[in-house]
Design an enzyme around this catalytic site. Structure first.
Site, PDB file in Angstrom:
ATOM      1  N   HIS A  56      -2.135  -4.840  -3.490  1.00  0.00           N
ATOM      2  CA  HIS A  56      -1.549  -3.498  -3.485  1.00  0.00           C
ATOM      3  C   HIS A  56      -2.402  -2.515  -2.693  1.00  0.00           C
ATOM      4  CE1 HIS A  56       0.998  -5.142  -6.568  1.00  0.00           C
ATOM      5  NE2 HIS A  56       0.002  -5.283  -7.415  1.00  0.00           N
ATOM      6  N   HIS A 218       5.487  -6.215  -7.258  1.00  0.00           N
ATOM      7  CA  HIS A 218       5.225  -7.647  -7.071  1.00  0.00           C
ATOM      8  C   HIS A 218       6.497  -8.364  -6.634  1.00  0.00           C
ATOM      9  CE1 HIS A 218       2.760  -5.983 -10.373  1.00  0.00           C
ATOM     10  NE2 HIS A 218       1.773  -6.605  -9.755  1.00  0.00           N
TER      11      HIS A 218
END
Lengths: 330, 330
Positions: A56, A218
């Protein structure tokens, strides 16, 4: 799927070595996977610690520095870090003023930060926790009970970080962080699937001509698959989702976030549509941040996060910050 | 190929509207396609103007602000801006101290900036030009006679921008900019092709399992197609290419640049390998910058740029800069 890596097994460790090389103002423990602001603990200052699965970036390691986090714990890709990393981080940044854990709402992260908090308190570190659960797309998801924590994590880390930098005590920093969570909502869209090094290719199927409305960071499923939409239509859907849920009555911070694979040129065009959609609802925008901040590796797509701010939160947002991923005013 | 756009025809205008919304400290003329630092011209200050085709964001518009550019002219995607944009920009930023045009070496840009310089001088603006031609991969290319201008443009804009901010006169700012060009080299690699909105898909074929060594920032051919390589092997090839050409004997600024589609996690891992390759050659690194700065829309891949610096260039590199795309020290 081609990737700029050596082997999947060393991707996170390799990245930490490069992160250390590029940012000598941070202390990077590559083996233990903890990133700490150099000079920590700072006397009298509350320590801010966050962490989560890798993939991320710049979240969270890229947000360590003056006016934001004191430490970050990166896990394996899309996998929670372990409690040992978090207790190490807490010990490294605690000046005696206590430590706030900023936790994105994923089951693994919540359990591990809970356990780390217990361990750290046994070692005499005062711990508070704030749970970020801003994603309005779905209740419960692949890795989550309740709402997922996504883009608003940046708001929480920046604003609570500014409060801690000013010397606010732990209860006050915690209250401000919770106020930011309560004032924030996010909604994401995927145009392509995300590919992980471990899998070596896309982790789900998203056909040409379709997008995923309400995707997680995700690649978790969102609200629905739809035929491809224009930037303006995606902005309308994203703004509607966050505004209907928050029902803001104060000026907004707006984060137009890229998921990693969408060009900045497109993100800026999308920003124009997000502003248009907010203006149509007569919602004033105080500040706009555009870029790839809370990403999902190479996934194409975007998210919109809003946070309604009073004078205090806006002042803390504007306060100086100096980290690899976010920097202004100093 | 799915893109976060409305229609291909309005991509650049849409992006400029969003850029204006996000950055109220800049003056964005969406119709004329000129971005100017608010408050310009600054009395006694040399004006710095650059520009080029869109699709390389944050270059150049994202580098307008204190300590870097005074104005930028974005063209259509991968297409030079026109002389009229450049003369408008020059007029907007000239305080009487003259204007430096920073031009990447592509045939269209060179011709148009030349014409703009003539027009501006007819209007009484003193103009100097510096040509950036740092890409060692090939001599002559799709859009170029000689070497292409790529990542080192960031070094030139940052360092010359700092000199201008300090009040250096036009001849001195120009000399410093030329010194940065002479001290810089770049080499890029593509893992995937770039897709343009106009084409609606990839502009060239790059099969799974192959990469392009020495690619240009518009996807122009490089030195060779090779079977896919590891991050370490790509770092070796990139560092060898730039070092063999520059033969540096002073500390280096290193830019590990993403082409747009490669995750930051991978770029940091690549940074570790670039540092390793430089260390094996006993080349000291003064500063390292990692991120997507001189991009090619959604192309996956990376480039390595180096600039050897003396004390003065390093001081100017470290000087405060405050732009949407690059910010530190202020």
């Amino acid at each position: 799927m081609k990737m700029l890596i050596n082997v999947p097994e060393t991707v996170v460790a390799d990245a930490l070595r490069g992160f250390a090389a590029a940012h000598p103002d941070l202390v990077v423990d590559v083996e233990q996977q903890v990133i700490v602001r150099r000079g920590a603990p700072y006397e009298g200052k509350v320590g801010l610690v966050s962490g989560g699965g890798s993939g991320h970036e710049p979240l969270h390691g890229g947000f360590v520095g003056r006016g934001m986090l004191d430490a970050a714990c990166p896990g394996a890709i899309f996998t929670s870090p372990v409690p040992d990393q978090m207790t190490r981080a807490a010990a490294a940044v605690d000046s005696g003023a206590g430590v706030l854990f900023i936790v994105k709402n994923y089951t693994g992260d919540v359990l591990n930060f809970d356990m780390a908090a217990e361990l750290a308190e046994e070692e005499g570190v005062r711990i508070e926790k704030v749970l970020v659960n801003d994603d309005v797309a779905v209740i419960d998801s692949t890795y989550t009970a309740g709402r997922r924590g996504t883009g608003a994590t940046l708001f929480v880390e920046k604003i609570a970080g500014a409060a801690a930098e000013e010397g606010a005590p732990l209860d006050r920093v915690t209250a401000i962080a919770r106020r930011v969570v309560e004032s924030s909502r996010s909604f994401g869209v995927a145009l392509t699937a995300v590919s992980t090094p471990e899998k070596g290719g896309p982790t789900f199927d998203l056909p040409e001509g379709e997008l995923e409305l309400g995707v997680g960071i995700h690649g978790e499923p969102g609200r629905e698959r739809r035929a491809m939409m224009t930037s303006g239509e995606i902005a309308d859907a994203s703004v509607e989702a966050v505004v209907d849920d928050l029902r803001p009555d104060a000026p907004l911070l707006v984060l137009v976030n890229g998921m990693g694979g969408t060009p900045l040129l497109e993100l800026y065009g999308f920003t124009a549509e997000v502003h248009r959609a907010l203006a149509e609802r007569h919602l004033p925008v105080a500040r706009t941040l555009v870029g790839n901040y809370v990403t999902s590796l190479d996934m194409a797509g975007s998210s919109v996060s809003i946070c309604q701010v009073d004078e205090e939160l806006l002042r803390l947002w504007d306060a100086p910050v100096s980290t690899p991923g976010l920097r202004w005013g100093c």
